[in-house]
Every structure is written in C-alpha cells, then in structure tokens.
Design a protein around this motif. Structure first.
Motif, mmCIF file in Angstrom:
data_model
loop_
_atom_site.group_PDB
_atom_site.id
_atom_site.type_symbol
_atom_site.label_atom_id
_atom_site.label_comp_id
_atom_site.label_asym_id
_atom_site.label_seq_id
_atom_site.Cartn_x
_atom_site.Cartn_y
_atom_site.Cartn_z
ATOM 1 N N ASP A 145 0.811 -1.227 0.000
ATOM 2 C CA ASP A 145 0.000 0.000 0.000
ATOM 3 C C ASP A 145 0.841 1.274 0.000
ATOM 4 O O ASP A 145 0.434 2.298 0.554
ATOM 5 C CB ASP A 145 -0.970 0.017 1.202
ATOM 6 C CG ASP A 145 -1.911 -1.167 1.196
ATOM 7 O OD1 ASP A 145 -2.294 -1.600 0.096
ATOM 8 O OD2 ASP A 145 -2.262 -1.653 2.287
ATOM 9 N N LYS A 180 1.879 2.122 -5.053
ATOM 10 C CA LYS A 180 2.441 1.534 -6.284
ATOM 11 C C LYS A 180 1.538 1.788 -7.482
ATOM 12 O O LYS A 180 2.017 2.043 -8.585
ATOM 13 C CB LYS A 180 2.652 0.011 -6.101
ATOM 14 C CG LYS A 180 3.630 -0.342 -4.996
ATOM 15 C CD LYS A 180 3.725 -1.840 -4.786
ATOM 16 C CE LYS A 180 2.450 -2.466 -4.271
ATOM 17 N NZ LYS A 180 2.038 -2.032 -2.928
ATOM 18 N N ASN A 231 -5.361 -10.120 -3.717
ATOM 19 C CA ASN A 231 -5.023 -9.538 -2.403
ATOM 20 C C ASN A 231 -4.532 -8.106 -2.591
ATOM 21 O O ASN A 231 -4.606 -7.287 -1.677
ATOM 22 C CB ASN A 231 -3.962 -10.387 -1.681
ATOM 23 C CG ASN A 231 -2.726 -10.711 -2.523
ATOM 24 O OD1 ASN A 231 -2.734 -10.540 -3.741
ATOM 25 N ND2 ASN A 231 -1.678 -11.188 -1.888
ATOM 26 N N ALA A 232 -4.017 -7.799 -3.776
ATOM 27 C CA ALA A 232 -3.542 -6.447 -4.054
ATOM 28 C C ALA A 232 -4.719 -5.505 -4.264
ATOM 29 O O ALA A 232 -5.761 -5.908 -4.788
ATOM 30 C CB ALA A 232 -2.680 -6.466 -5.318
ATOM 31 N N GLY A 233 -4.545 -4.280 -3.855
ATOM 32 C CA GLY A 233 -5.530 -3.235 -4.134
ATOM 33 C C GLY A 233 -4.746 -2.009 -4.529
ATOM 34 O O GLY A 233 -4.117 -1.376 -3.686
ATOM 35 N N HIS A 234 -4.699 -1.720 -5.820
ATOM 36 C CA HIS A 234 -3.911 -0.587 -6.303
ATOM 37 C C HIS A 234 -4.869 0.512 -6.762
ATOM 38 O O HIS A 234 -5.756 0.270 -7.577
ATOM 39 C CB HIS A 234 -2.994 -1.025 -7.453
ATOM 40 C CG HIS A 234 -1.939 -2.008 -7.021
ATOM 41 N ND1 HIS A 234 -0.954 -2.459 -7.848
ATOM 42 C CD2 HIS A 234 -1.721 -2.605 -5.823
ATOM 43 C CE1 HIS A 234 -0.179 -3.300 -7.181
ATOM 44 N NE2 HIS A 234 -0.627 -3.415 -5.952
ATOM 45 N N GLY A 246 -3.911 -12.724 9.515
ATOM 46 C CA GLY A 246 -4.602 -11.519 9.042
ATOM 47 C C GLY A 246 -4.522 -11.409 7.537
ATOM 48 O O GLY A 246 -4.293 -10.334 6.998
ATOM 49 N N THR A 302 -5.806 -11.509 3.537
ATOM 50 C CA THR A 302 -6.931 -10.834 2.882
ATOM 51 C C THR A 302 -8.054 -11.826 2.568
ATOM 52 O O THR A 302 -9.076 -11.448 2.021
ATOM 53 C CB THR A 302 -6.474 -10.186 1.559
ATOM 54 O OG1 THR A 302 -5.937 -11.222 0.729
ATOM 55 C CG2 THR A 302 -5.412 -9.126 1.787
ATOM 56 N N GLN A 333 2.005 -5.996 -3.234
ATOM 57 C CA GLN A 333 2.475 -6.133 -1.847
ATOM 58 C C GLN A 333 3.779 -5.338 -1.654
ATOM 59 O O GLN A 333 3.928 -4.312 -2.284
ATOM 60 C CB GLN A 333 2.645 -7.612 -1.457
ATOM 61 C CG GLN A 333 1.317 -8.369 -1.297
ATOM 62 C CD GLN A 333 0.686 -8.786 -2.611
ATOM 63 O OE1 GLN A 333 1.321 -9.398 -3.452
ATOM 64 N NE2 GLN A 333 -0.576 -8.469 -2.802
ATOM 65 N N VAL A 381 3.675 -12.819 6.160
ATOM 66 C CA VAL A 381 4.037 -12.403 4.799
ATOM 67 C C VAL A 381 2.958 -12.896 3.846
ATOM 68 O O VAL A 381 2.039 -13.611 4.252
ATOM 69 C CB VAL A 381 5.398 -13.021 4.390
ATOM 70 C CG1 VAL A 381 6.533 -12.425 5.192
ATOM 71 C CG2 VAL A 381 5.380 -14.540 4.541
ATOM 72 N N THR A 382 3.109 -12.575 2.587
ATOM 73 C CA THR A 382 2.247 -13.158 1.580
ATOM 74 C C THR A 382 2.994 -14.362 0.984
ATOM 75 O O THR A 382 4.137 -14.630 1.362
ATOM 76 C CB THR A 382 1.833 -12.104 0.524
ATOM 77 O OG1 THR A 382 0.782 -12.656 -0.274
ATOM 78 C CG2 THR A 382 2.993 -11.680 -0.370
ATOM 79 N N VAL A 441 -0.970 -3.740 7.294
ATOM 80 C CA VAL A 441 -2.323 -4.246 7.530
ATOM 81 C C VAL A 441 -2.212 -5.750 7.738
ATOM 82 O O VAL A 441 -1.420 -6.415 7.077
ATOM 83 C CB VAL A 441 -3.295 -3.806 6.396
ATOM 84 C CG1 VAL A 441 -2.824 -4.232 5.041
ATOM 85 C CG2 VAL A 441 -4.704 -4.309 6.632
ATOM 86 N N ARG A 484 -10.019 -2.813 5.978
ATOM 87 C CA ARG A 484 -9.490 -2.824 7.351
ATOM 88 C C ARG A 484 -8.669 -1.565 7.625
ATOM 89 O O ARG A 484 -7.928 -1.107 6.737
ATOM 90 C CB ARG A 484 -8.558 -4.034 7.554
ATOM 91 C CG ARG A 484 -9.265 -5.354 7.576
ATOM 92 C CD ARG A 484 -8.275 -6.497 7.754
ATOM 93 N NE ARG A 484 -7.448 -6.706 6.564
ATOM 94 C CZ ARG A 484 -6.491 -7.615 6.478
ATOM 95 N NH1 ARG A 484 -6.222 -8.400 7.513
ATOM 96 N NH2 ARG A 484 -5.792 -7.752 5.368
#
Ligand code: GDP
Ligand code: IMO
Ligand code: MG
Length: 427
Positions: A13, A16, A38-41, A124, A126, A220, A234-235, A269, A299
């Motif tokens: 976050d 990017k 899982n990414a939110g750009h 935690g 996504t 990420q 981690v992812t 997060v 979140r």
C-alpha cells in the motif's frame, strides 16, 4: 533497452498503483508479475478513482500493452468482474494479455484461506486464497490457464476436487464442492477471457527487443515477501525485484532500474511485527489524513513513523536504484516528524533489519526528530517549490538509504507528482 521494475519498499500500500500509472505514460508495456486479488492498487485521474486488484495499473492508457504475468495467482471470477467494471467505466481493455502459465486460483483456495484464518492460524490474510493457491502451485497440483485447454483437464480436475473435498469434510466439517458445477463456471470464465490469453513472456521480451519501455509492477511489498519479509507474517509470493524476473518471464540482465515505492511514513495491515507502529494520536492522525483503510478489505491500516532500517533493507534485497516517495502531504500538519534510524535491543543498537520476530517485537526504535513544514504540499509541482523542512526530510531519506529519489508524490492525483530524476532511458 529500458526495463524498470517497481516494487513496494515497505509492507504494501505504498502507492504503487499511483506511481505505476504515472510512469506508464512513458512506458509501452506494463506487467503485473505476482500476487493476486489480495492487491488493491488505486489510481486517481481527474477525480475518478479506479481500484485495481489484478489489472496492471497501466490499463487506463488504451495504447499500452498490459500484461498479467505467469507469476500472478488468477482468481477468474474477480478478473472477469474487474474487466466488466472497467469496460462499464469506458476503459478499453483490448490491450490486455494474460499469461497462459498463470495459475488459476480456485474457489477452494479461498475457502481454505478463510477456514485456516478462522481456525487459529491467524496471519490476518486478505482471505483471497493466496496462500493455498501458491501452495498448490509449489506442490504441483495447481492448474495453469494452459492446462484447461488439455483434453484430460476435466478428469484431472475431478480427482483434485475429490481430494480437496475429503480434506474439507474431514478436517473442517465443510460440505465440499460439486466439481461439475465448478468446472462449468471455470470453463465459462476461460471462454470469456480467451482472446486475452497468450505466451506473455514471449510478448514482453519482443517489446524489449524492439528497444521499447517496459514497467514491471509489483504488488504487496518487500517486507511481505515470502523469503525476505517478516515470515510467517508475509504473503506467499515474491514481491521483491527477483520476483519480477520470474513472474514476468524476463531475465535479470534485461532490467535497467529498480524503483522502490516508499510512503513517507509506514503502514501495515494484518498481523506481524511493526517496530515503528504508533498507538497514539500521531498514529490516528496519519490514519485519518492518509485515509489508511485497506483498498481490498477496508481494514484500518496500522500506522507509524518512517523506518529507514526497513528502507535500507529494501534497497539491499531489491538492488534499488531509485525511490518514489509518496504521501508526504499526509505529514503536512505535523509539528515534528520522525525517522527511525536503528533498533535498540538489549542495550545494543541494531542497524540491519533482523530476521528474529522477537527482536522486531521487543526492540525500541531509535529516532531522529525533524521540524515539520506545517504547510500544504499538495500544490507543489517542482522540488524547488517544496518548503525547506520538507526538502530536508526527503534529503534525510536519501542520505539514510543511499538511494536517489525519482518521484515525490504530494497527493493521489496523477498530476500531484514531482519528477526529480528520469527512470526510463531517453531514446
Ligand atoms: P498500492 O497498493 O501500493 O497501490 O497503494 P494503495 O492504492 O493500496 O494505497 C495508497 C493510497 O494512497 C491510495 O488511496 C492512493 O490514491 C493514495 N495515494 C497515493 N499517493 C498519494 C500521495 O502522494 N498523497 C496522498 N494523500 N495519497 C496518495
Ligand atoms: P498491495 O499490492 C498490504 C497482507 C495481508 C496479510 C498478509 C498475507 O495493495 O500493496 P495474503 O492475503 O496475501 O495471504 O495476506 O499480507 N497483504 C497486503 N498488505 N497491501 C497489499 O497489497 C497486501 N496483500 C497482502 O494483510 O497481512
Ligand atoms: Mg494496496
């Protein structure tokens, strides 16, 4: 040849999406190389906000080749939904290509992620099925888009779903899946995206061979990398620069610069250690002003001061050549701003990012404190227009990391970006 890898230098976050969109103006091709939905750009252009999960953040330009690389875990339902949303917003997606080697993220991957998170293995996540999908890929029981075209696919799929159902039923008391219904849906999605599927490594290398500009967009961040991050928090992929080669099918000798995107403060997060986390008013102020709420899950993000130990580590493991510093405007109202320069632990000062979660949890950050600028940066368009105190803050980051900056973002909009160094070679 001009190939730029863009990676998150912190815990994701970092902005990017915004930086990729900005650099994409100059690029011919933008490639997403790992991660999944899982990414939110976020990209903001002329007041319009676009939330991208699987789509490369160059998609708003109709003339750029946009690629979802082989390293991405592909949730077909989300992909089709995202394509439809973009089309309804008037975005032309015909320049998208999706790797035939990308692994398909199945409904059972999501279910396992959910059940494991629920059952006490709390990272935690996504809950987008990322860990289980990459686990299947490594276990060699995943399915790539190319596999779906094979005549034996329905039979292989049936065997695997039966296996997954047995685990779901015995371990989790879950009814399991009807493999035929799942197969029908899957084939429908694959048909929908048929024209986009290609050998994308070949396409991207052809673009490079022509001397064009390519941007490899990470999801990420470095500290969420499966090898270099704060394992196990981690992812399950490689957001670092090495992952760009693997996930795009591009050799390391072809990459000319590596841009680390770093927020002017830190956020995280989900669970896991975060040395500079703030539980006080400063942390809440950053969260509110920076709108630090997850793009994918909503979140609230944990917030803290900038951590130069983290950035130096990111510079090392990615071989960063440049930093794009974002969200500096979020600190506009601060009387003073702090940067962590080391961790105090058992009377010693640690300067290299440690592998031990215990140290990361128990250490005390050592800060330098600097004067705030107490003025809005959002209208600044050149480095010289920035107030002295803000420039000092940026110069301090350069000094502490040893990495030059290329961009400074002073707001979410495309034009709220100061260029300080070019990353793409001039023709
Ligand atoms: P990404 O996952 O790294 O692409 O980042 P996200 O999109 O999840 O989160 C970054 C958020 O900050 C988004 O809402 C962006 O629109 C916003 N943003 C990006 N750069 C800036 C900036 O320089 N200033 C401000 N105020 N917001 C920014
Ligand atoms: P972008 O690309 C921030 C975090 C999750 C969790 C951990 C593992 O928008 O920067 P996962 O679902 O991947 O198994 O979750 O990683 N996480 C992110 N945090 N930004 C992201 O993506 C993230 N993607 C995953 O919160 O802690
Ligand atoms: Mg994000």
């Amino acid at each position: 040849m001009s190939v730029v890898a863009l990676v998150g230098a912190q815990w994701g976050d970092e902005g990017k999406g915004k930086i990729t969109d900005f650099l994409a103006r100059e690029a011919d091709c933008v490639v997403r190389y790992q991660g999944g939905s899982n990414a939110g750009h976020t990209v903001v252009d002329g007041g319009r906000k676009y939330m991208l999960h699987l789509m490369p953040s160059g998609i708003l330009y109709p003339d750029k080749l946009c690629v979802i690389g082989n390293g991405v875990a592909l949730d077909l339902a989300i992909l089709v939904e995202e394509l439809k949303t973009l089309e309804s917003q008037g975005i032309d997606t015909s320049n998208l290509r999706i790797s035939n080697r990308a692994h398909i993220l199945m409904p059972y991957h999501k279910k396992f992620d959910e059940l494991q998170e629920h059952g006490g293995r709390q990272l935690g996540t996504t809950r987008r099925g990322i860990g289980p999908a990459y686990a299947d890929k490594m276990e060699r029981v995943g399915f790539r888009l190319a596999d779906v075209m094979d005549t034996d696919f329905p039979a292989r799929f049936a065997v695997l779903v039966r296996e997954k159902n047995r685990i779901l039923q015995r371990l989790y008391d879950h009814a399991g899946y009807d493999h035929e219904a799942m197969l029908d849906k899957l084939l429908g999605y694959v048909e929908y995206i048929q024209d986009y599927i290609a050998d994308t490594s070949l396409l991207v290398n052809q673009v490079i061979d022509k001397g064009r500009k390519v941007l490899l967009e990470g999801a990420q961040g470095t500290l969420l990398d499966i090898d270099h991050g704060t394992y196990p928090y981690v992812t399950s992929s490689y957001p670092t620069a090495g992952g760009a080669c693997i996930g795009a099918g591009v050799g390391p000798t072809r990459i000319s610069r590596v841009v680390g995107v770093a927020k002017a403060y830190s956020t995280r997060v989900g669970e896991g250690p975060f040395p500079t986390e703030l539980d006080d008013e400063a942390g809440s102020h950053i969260r509110e002003r920076g709108a630090e709420f997850g793009t994918t899950t909503g979140r609230p993000r944990r917030c803290g001061w900038l951590d130069a130990v983290v950035l130096r580590y990111a510079a090392r493991v990615n071989g960063l050549t440049d930093l794009a510093i974002t969200k500096i405007d979020v600190l506009d109202e601060m009387d003073t701003v702090k940067i962590c320069v080391g961790y105090r632990w058992r009377g010693k000062i640690i300067q290299e990012f440690p592998d031990s979660l215990r140290i990361l949890q128990d250490c005390e950050p050592v800060y330098i404190e600097m004067e705030g600028w107490k003025t809005s940066l959002s209208g600044c368009r050149t480095y010289e227009e920035l107030p002295t105190a803000a420039r000092r803050y940026i110069d301090q980051i350069t000094e502490l990391t040893g990495v030059r900056h290329c961009l400074i973002a002073t707001g979410p909009e495309r034009n709220q970006t100061i260029v300080t160094n070019e990353v793409f070679a001039r023709k």
